[in-house]
Design a protein around this motif. Structure first.
Motif, PDB file in Angstrom:
ATOM      1  N   ASP A   1      -6.827   1.097 -11.563  1.00  0.00           N
ATOM      2  CA  ASP A   1      -6.840   2.176 -10.580  1.00  0.00           C
ATOM      3  C   ASP A   1      -7.404   3.470 -11.165  1.00  0.00           C
ATOM      4  OD1 ASP A   1      -5.656   0.430  -8.830  1.00  0.00           O
ATOM      5  OD2 ASP A   1      -3.625   1.167  -9.139  1.00  0.00           O
TER       6      ASP A   1
ATOM      7  N   LYS B   1      -6.850   6.518  -6.248  1.00  0.00           N
ATOM      8  CA  LYS B   1      -6.920   5.490  -5.226  1.00  0.00           C
ATOM      9  C   LYS B   1      -6.588   4.147  -5.846  1.00  0.00           C
ATOM     10  CE  LYS B   1      -9.984   3.490  -1.737  1.00  0.00           C
ATOM     11  NZ  LYS B   1     -11.355   3.502  -1.145  1.00  0.00           N
ATOM     12  N   GLN B   2      -5.685   3.408  -5.223  1.00  0.00           N
ATOM     13  CA  GLN B   2      -5.231   2.135  -5.759  1.00  0.00           C
ATOM     14  C   GLN B   2      -6.040   0.981  -5.187  1.00  0.00           C
ATOM     15  OE1 GLN B   2      -0.551   3.260  -6.620  1.00  0.00           O
ATOM     16  NE2 GLN B   2      -1.008   2.001  -4.845  1.00  0.00           N
ATOM     17  N   SER B   3      -6.226  -0.050  -6.000  1.00  0.00           N
ATOM     18  CA  SER B   3      -6.958  -1.240  -5.582  1.00  0.00           C
ATOM     19  C   SER B   3      -5.970  -2.321  -5.170  1.00  0.00           C
ATOM     20  CB  SER B   3      -7.839  -1.749  -6.728  1.00  0.00           C
ATOM     21  OG  SER B   3      -7.049  -2.080  -7.852  1.00  0.00           O
ATOM     22  N   TYR B   4      -6.386  -3.136  -4.217  1.00  0.00           N
ATOM     23  CA  TYR B   4      -5.545  -4.209  -3.715  1.00  0.00           C
ATOM     24  C   TYR B   4      -6.362  -5.495  -3.648  1.00  0.00           C
ATOM     25  CZ  TYR B   4      -2.611  -0.291  -2.340  1.00  0.00           C
ATOM     26  OH  TYR B   4      -1.853   0.846  -2.347  1.00  0.00           O
TER      27      TYR B   4
ATOM     28  N   ASN C   1       3.420   3.681  -4.789  1.00  0.00           N
ATOM     29  CA  ASN C   1       2.624   4.357  -5.809  1.00  0.00           C
ATOM     30  C   ASN C   1       2.990   3.758  -7.169  1.00  0.00           C
ATOM     31  OD1 ASN C   1       1.962   6.417  -7.925  1.00  0.00           O
ATOM     32  ND2 ASN C   1       1.162   7.525  -6.157  1.00  0.00           N
TER      33      ASN C   1
ATOM     34  N   GLN D   1       0.801  -1.215   0.000  1.00  0.00           N
ATOM     35  CA  GLN D   1       0.000   0.000   0.000  1.00  0.00           C
ATOM     36  C   GLN D   1       0.839   1.273   0.000  1.00  0.00           C
ATOM     37  OE1 GLN D   1      -3.188   0.055   2.816  1.00  0.00           O
ATOM     38  NE2 GLN D   1      -3.854  -2.037   2.370  1.00  0.00           N
TER      39      GLN D   1
ATOM     40  N   ALA E   1      -3.361  -5.951  -6.750  1.00  0.00           N
ATOM     41  CA  ALA E   1      -3.294  -5.359  -8.079  1.00  0.00           C
ATOM     42  C   ALA E   1      -3.936  -6.270  -9.109  1.00  0.00           C
ATOM     43  CB  ALA E   1      -1.832  -5.088  -8.453  1.00  0.00           C
TER      44      ALA E   1
END
Length: 560
Positions: free
Chosen positions: A388, A452-455, A336, A333, A457
């Motif tokens: 993302d 905002k990033q998703s987890y 970037n 997390q 990936a």
């Protein structure tokens, strides 16, 4: 529900009918959950799917190992067709560049064809066309005709066989998609490594003609591989099967056109983050493929006693490792992903510009190892960043547009480098110039707003596999319809549309028989439902009781 009460969280329940996985020893006499669908598709996650995984690996490996090793073939093409031509490097570069560019350009249309016509027919056509292109190239006596056989025919064939090889994985895998992605990605790199070692031996001993015949034979093997890709679900429509009749052909054509117009959503470019990401990557790739084509020739000119072909092998080794390692790093997390891809392009630009200044062959090997890592970072982050930036609803379209956008820079870059070599008789300016676009592309990516990033990936394999789920979205669309109805009753804005194709792969998880008694749901599904209801409630300025009513209404709806 005891666990939920301890957490003081009201989790809405969704009734989903369970259909046993293929080949599983499930007692079907147990009462199954009742849901709005009579049958729910569940990928087998094993069995014949592993055969499909291996044949997908062979397909990816064959298609892209031939593209990535063109730098080796390039040297022998110059020897074969030079005949004192002062522009031979420029003309020969076009052969591989046209093939690479068309392959990427065709990928999006191959995905559409896979969905509307069928996976096996599309892939079989691609394998056959690629085989025809390579075999016919063996009998070409004029360099310009290779633009047609090797460039256009092989390029179209490669694109039409590559996309279905990833789309079919969505039929067989869901829980093991991460493992399958690693096998396909790393296996393809290993395939290129092997070919980069064997190809110079074949070229040296048999010549360019029989080399093309052998490569054509490899594509003929893909004809058998594509026959193993049996779809586990089929699109239902009222269009008659394709036959030799005017009405049938017209109806199929109209259907493909209407679906293509819907799929090619140009509204993506209104998204500022996607627009700058698209421009940044397209700019970077003007210099990206130059080392793959010209590095071997440069090494033979500067270090004639060294084995220049090993440079391609070095790049592919670290590229395969980079895809696996940095694919895992992208799940942290604190990382970037956009910054990571920017750094890869900056490093790639710097080391590419340093190629002509290497004083030893060992220095070139070190540069190739770094270039391979940068290549691995770039490739493994395509899927995650697309997801993302545009979200699950449009991720597959975003990847399709991106691959199509790659076609122009990948086609133009190597011939320009070849033209500079023909005029200056040195690759010094060509490689320095090739190092500039990746750095410029990284600068353009600085304008991408933070997303905002998703987890975990989302991989490129998952994104392609999601395309095949477009016609089974009804398996989860009942949930969206249910939410819309409840939202309307509750006086809040409805959930727009149905569940996207990628949500079928990543969000909607079916219940195992062991979970039926407990009524457990995947946390991401529950959080997604609650988030939609809460956000809508807040936007309509209703009090906190509205959210609880939504949850209770959802429970009542499922009980009924």
């Amino acid at each position: 529900m005891a666990k939920d009460e301890k957490k003081n969280v009201d989790i809405p329940k969704i009734e989903i009918e369970f259909t046993p996985r293929f080949g599983s020893n499930v007692d079907t006499s147990r009462p199954a959950r009742k849901g709005p669908q009579e049958e729910e598709f569940v990928p087998p996650d094993g069995g014949w799917g592993w055969v499909v995984c291996i044949t997908s690996l062979l397909t990816n490996g064959t298609a892209f190992s031939i593209l990535n090793t063109f730098g080796i073939i390039y040297v022998y093409l110059i020897k074969e067709y030079a005949q004192g031509d002062p522009d031979i490097s420029f003309k020969t570069s076009w052969v591989g560049s046209v093939c690479t560019g068309i392959t990427f350009l065709i990928c999006i249309f191959a995905s559409i064809s896979s969905d509307r016509i069928g996976i096996r027919p599309t892939a079989f056509f691609g394998a056959a066309l690629g085989a025809v292109g390579l075999i016919s190239s063996a009998f070409i006596t004029k360099l310009e005709l290779l633009y047609l056989t090797y460039g256009i025919l092989l390029g179209i064939g490669g694109g039409f066989v590559y996309s279905p090889s990833l789309v079919i994985l969505g039929h067989y895998f869901k829980r093991h998609m991460g493992i399958v992605n690693g096998i396909v990605a790393f296996g393809s790199s290993m395939y290129t490594i092997i070919l980069s070692i064997v190809l110079p031996i074949i070229l040296e001993s048999l010549g360019i003609k029989y080399t093309f015949l052998i490569l054509g034979g490899m594509y003929c093997m893909l004809l058998v591989c594509t026959l193993t890709w049996k779809p586990l679900f089929h699109r239902e429509n009222n269009i008659p099967d394709l036959a030799l009749s005017k009405e049938s052909i017209v109806e199929h054509f109209d259907d493909c056109c209407s679906w293509t117009k819907k799929y090619l959503n140009v509204g993506l470019f209104k998204n500022r983050a996607y627009l700058f990401w698209f421009l940044g990557l397209s700019t970077s790739l003007f210099g990206y493929f130059v080392p793959f084509v010209h590095l071997v020739k440069h090494s033979q000119d500067v270090f004639p006693s060294s084995n220049a072909f090993i440079l391609i092998t070095c790049m592919q080794v670290t590229s395969g490792v980079g895809r696996l390692v940095f694919g895992k790093i992208a799940d942290f997390q604190f990382v970037n992903r956009v910054y990571m891809q920017q750094c890869a392009f900056v490093v790639m630009g710097i080391v590419t510009a340093c190629i002509p200044f290497s004083a030893s062959f060992e220095g070139l090997i070190a540069i190739c190892l770094i270039l391979g890592i940068c290549d691995g970072v770039f490739v493994c982050l395509l899927g995650p960043i697309a997801f993302d930036i545009v979200g699950p609803m449009e991720a597959s379209q975003a990847i399709g547009f991106m691959l199509g956008g790659f076609s122009l820079p990948l086609t133009v870059g190597p011939p320009i480098a070849g033209l500079l070599y023909d005029k200056l008789h040195s690759y010094e300016v060509a490689f320095v110039a090739a190092g500039v676009p990746p750095i410029l592309g990284a600068i353009v990516m600085c304008f991408i707003p933070r997303v905002k990033q998703s987890y975990p990936a989302v991989t490129e394999t998952q994104t392609f596999a999601s395309i095949s789920m477009l016609d089974v979205h009804l398996a989860s669309s009942s949930r969206s319809a249910q939410l819309n109805q409840l939202n309307q009753q509750n006086g809040i804005n409805g959930h727009p549309g149905t569940t996207s194709e990628l949500e079928v792969v990543r969000i909607v998880e079916l219940l195992d028989p062991a979970d039926q008694e407990d009524g457990k749901l995947l946390d991401s599904q529950n959080n997604d439902i609650k988030h939609r209801l809460r956000s809508a409630s807040k936007s309509s300025n209703e009090d906190g009781q509205s959210e609880k009513d939504s949850d209770s209404l959802l429970d009542k709806e499922n009980v009924s």
